[in-house]
Design a protein around this motif. Sequence first.
Motif, mmCIF file in Angstrom:
data_model
loop_
_atom_site.group_PDB
_atom_site.id
_atom_site.type_symbol
_atom_site.label_atom_id
_atom_site.label_comp_id
_atom_site.label_asym_id
_atom_site.label_seq_id
_atom_site.Cartn_x
_atom_site.Cartn_y
_atom_site.Cartn_z
ATOM 1 N N PRO A 57 0.828 -1.223 0.000
ATOM 2 C CA PRO A 57 0.000 0.000 0.000
ATOM 3 C C PRO A 57 0.855 1.264 0.000
ATOM 4 O O PRO A 57 0.455 2.287 -0.573
ATOM 5 C CB PRO A 57 -0.828 -0.122 1.287
ATOM 6 N N GLN A 58 2.021 1.197 0.605
ATOM 7 C CA GLN A 58 2.908 2.365 0.635
ATOM 8 C C GLN A 58 3.530 2.620 -0.732
ATOM 9 O O GLN A 58 3.616 3.767 -1.180
ATOM 10 C CB GLN A 58 3.997 2.162 1.690
ATOM 11 N N ALA A 116 0.788 3.918 -2.968
ATOM 12 C CA ALA A 116 0.318 5.241 -2.519
ATOM 13 C C ALA A 116 1.162 6.336 -3.167
ATOM 14 O O ALA A 116 0.662 7.428 -3.468
ATOM 15 C CB ALA A 116 0.388 5.339 -1.001
ATOM 16 N N LEU A 117 2.439 6.048 -3.388
ATOM 17 C CA LEU A 117 3.317 7.028 -4.038
ATOM 18 C C LEU A 117 2.800 7.361 -5.435
ATOM 19 O O LEU A 117 2.825 8.514 -5.873
ATOM 20 C CB LEU A 117 4.748 6.487 -4.129
ATOM 21 N N ARG A 163 -0.687 9.345 -5.207
ATOM 22 C CA ARG A 163 -0.551 10.769 -4.902
ATOM 23 C C ARG A 163 -0.061 11.552 -6.123
ATOM 24 O O ARG A 163 -0.545 12.654 -6.418
ATOM 25 C CB ARG A 163 0.407 11.011 -3.742
ATOM 26 N N ARG A 164 0.894 10.985 -6.828
ATOM 27 C CA ARG A 164 1.421 11.678 -8.002
ATOM 28 C C ARG A 164 0.339 11.815 -9.084
ATOM 29 O O ARG A 164 0.248 12.837 -9.767
ATOM 30 C CB ARG A 164 2.640 10.910 -8.530
ATOM 31 N N ASP A 218 -1.364 7.278 3.546
ATOM 32 C CA ASP A 218 -1.928 8.444 2.877
ATOM 33 C C ASP A 218 -1.402 8.571 1.449
ATOM 34 O O ASP A 218 -0.181 8.551 1.252
ATOM 35 C CB ASP A 218 -1.541 9.681 3.715
ATOM 36 N N VAL A 230 10.116 3.660 -8.243
ATOM 37 C CA VAL A 230 10.029 5.124 -8.194
ATOM 38 C C VAL A 230 10.849 5.827 -9.279
ATOM 39 O O VAL A 230 10.652 7.014 -9.526
ATOM 40 C CB VAL A 230 10.448 5.690 -6.806
ATOM 41 N N THR A 286 6.893 12.785 -4.836
ATOM 42 C CA THR A 286 5.663 12.223 -4.280
ATOM 43 C C THR A 286 5.984 11.714 -2.882
ATOM 44 O O THR A 286 7.162 11.670 -2.480
ATOM 45 C CB THR A 286 5.079 11.114 -5.172
ATOM 46 N N TRP A 287 4.960 11.355 -2.129
ATOM 47 C CA TRP A 287 5.210 10.827 -0.791
ATOM 48 C C TRP A 287 4.010 10.058 -0.287
ATOM 49 O O TRP A 287 2.921 10.114 -0.870
ATOM 50 C CB TRP A 287 5.539 11.960 0.192
ATOM 51 N N THR A 288 4.201 9.311 0.798
ATOM 52 C CA THR A 288 3.104 8.695 1.526
ATOM 53 C C THR A 288 3.369 8.945 3.008
ATOM 54 O O THR A 288 4.317 9.657 3.351
ATOM 55 C CB THR A 288 2.943 7.208 1.176
ATOM 56 N N VAL A 289 2.522 8.407 3.852
ATOM 57 C CA VAL A 289 2.666 8.623 5.285
ATOM 58 C C VAL A 289 2.566 7.280 6.001
ATOM 59 O O VAL A 289 1.773 6.418 5.601
ATOM 60 C CB VAL A 289 1.573 9.586 5.822
ATOM 61 N N ASN A 318 1.002 6.043 8.310
ATOM 62 C CA ASN A 318 -0.144 6.072 9.216
ATOM 63 C C ASN A 318 -0.305 4.760 9.970
ATOM 64 O O ASN A 318 -0.610 4.741 11.151
ATOM 65 C CB ASN A 318 -1.441 6.334 8.443
ATOM 66 N N ILE A 368 4.214 18.553 -3.336
ATOM 67 C CA ILE A 368 4.954 18.134 -4.515
ATOM 68 C C ILE A 368 5.648 19.353 -5.108
ATOM 69 O O ILE A 368 5.040 20.415 -5.234
ATOM 70 C CB ILE A 368 4.011 17.444 -5.519
#
Lengths: 393, 134
Positions: free
Chosen positions: A154-155, A158-159, A162-163, A212, A262, B65-68, B70, B110
């Motif tokens: 999921p991480q 998720a990248l 978001r992009r 997120d 990535v 880009t990024w994630t968290v 959580n 971003i």
Amino acid sequence: MAGGCAQVTASACIVGIGETRYARDKAWSPTTLALNLEASVRAIDDAGLRVHDIDGLMPFPGLSCAEEVAANLGISELAFTSTVHMGGASPVASLLHASLAVTSGAAKHVLLPSGWAGYSGARARQTVATDAQSVPGGAIARDYYIPYGLTAPPQWYALLARRHMAEYGTRPEQLGAVAVAMRRHAQANPNAVMRGRGMKLEDYLASPMIADPYRLLDCCLETDGGAAVVVTTEERARDLPRHPVRILAAAAGQPYPADEIVGRKDLFRIGLTSAAPRAFGQAGVRPADADFAQIYDCFTFEVLQQIEEAGFCKRGEGGSFVEGGRIELGGDLPVNTHGGLLSEAHVVGMNHVVEAVRQLRREAGERQVANAELGVVTGFGDFGDGSIVILAR
Amino acid sequence: MSARPLPQLTGLAGEFYGFCKVRELRFQRCVDCSAWRHVPRERCGECGSADFRWERSSGRGRVYTWTVANRSMHPAFPSDASVAPVVVEMEEGVRLVSALENCPPGELAIGMPVEVVYEDVTETVTLPKFRRRA
């Protein structure tokens, strides 16, 4: 039909399907092997065959192996065994290999078992953490991702999500539309783990963040279950009891580089990006011709992305494509009519193949797509490996 | 909490992190076609050449880009909504996974300009990280 590949894959059929119970039930605790075997026995029986008719075996990578399945089923004469190492893209990619095997004469009846104790056994989220080699290029995850806490699917995805949101304006409500559609379909499926647990967009938006922008309800289930299919030639299928489902085309592809997620020049180019046009071209059909699509839904954005990369819409338009009920039963392109990995069960995508066959046999009950003639199934795995099969009644 | 997972300091990864330990961010650059690359590879993905140099990066880039974090996905990394694994696109064009210091996820954007800093995680391992720059 022109082209050697088209001739080879055009005459293979799926003639048997089998599924176990799908559940998250602490009182059950089946083993992964038992799930694979039960699904296999049901698929062989459904095909009107006996265990000894199976001479080809293609188990899912890392969950079982041909030797173990054969020994425990009593398959004594194996002519063809192989395993595709593409994570969740493996079952659909295996249909390509199985088609080649039966049409070339390497095997007569190929069994493809999948399934795992994904709830009562090791969880998917822990796989990479406990075994870096479980993904291709596991050394790259170990050396360059995991030290920063980027450890699980999921991480990684998720990248990308978001992009995509930043580049194309994709919104959380659009990811939510995918989750809501899968959940709605599960209500019409007696074997869906999420049957009886309806969900609205407000529920989706209120669910806690996991990675997120992924919320809990963006993520597939962790369940116990097994599914299997049997592939043979169209010629042999005529002598078997079930309405055969023809494999018009099957294709697999990989992003570049496939062992790293990535650094790609085009972040959104996945295996399906190249595999889908090959498959549609070979089958001589267009995405718009499909009556339904079973899209590998490990997470909501991957559904949206595969809809784009398979050519159901242009890149960047996936968000608006999935809105307004278009991917729900009754819409233009019903997606994951069984509820998918998000709301039926996580059977590594073989449940998507089984559901497609069921739809094309017109045996899907209250969730039947009217007059279903042509269906598409995709697989997605690891860092974006892709596969696609185009099936016809 | 289990021990923090670390890169294995062998081969090209050992070379990359060896430079980090002496506070140098270096990426491979092809001698023949001048293409930069990361993660480290034996040969150039553009032209196939096996000849490369470890060239010094400007250390500057932008958040791609990024994630968290959580929800914990690994025993060594607890659920922590203040931790954000990021992807940084360097001025040289390569991208790498890293983390930002002193930047809560709510302040991330971003395109945010960042520069490299170094964290000595153990006596042998130094990880490149980033901080905001003007």
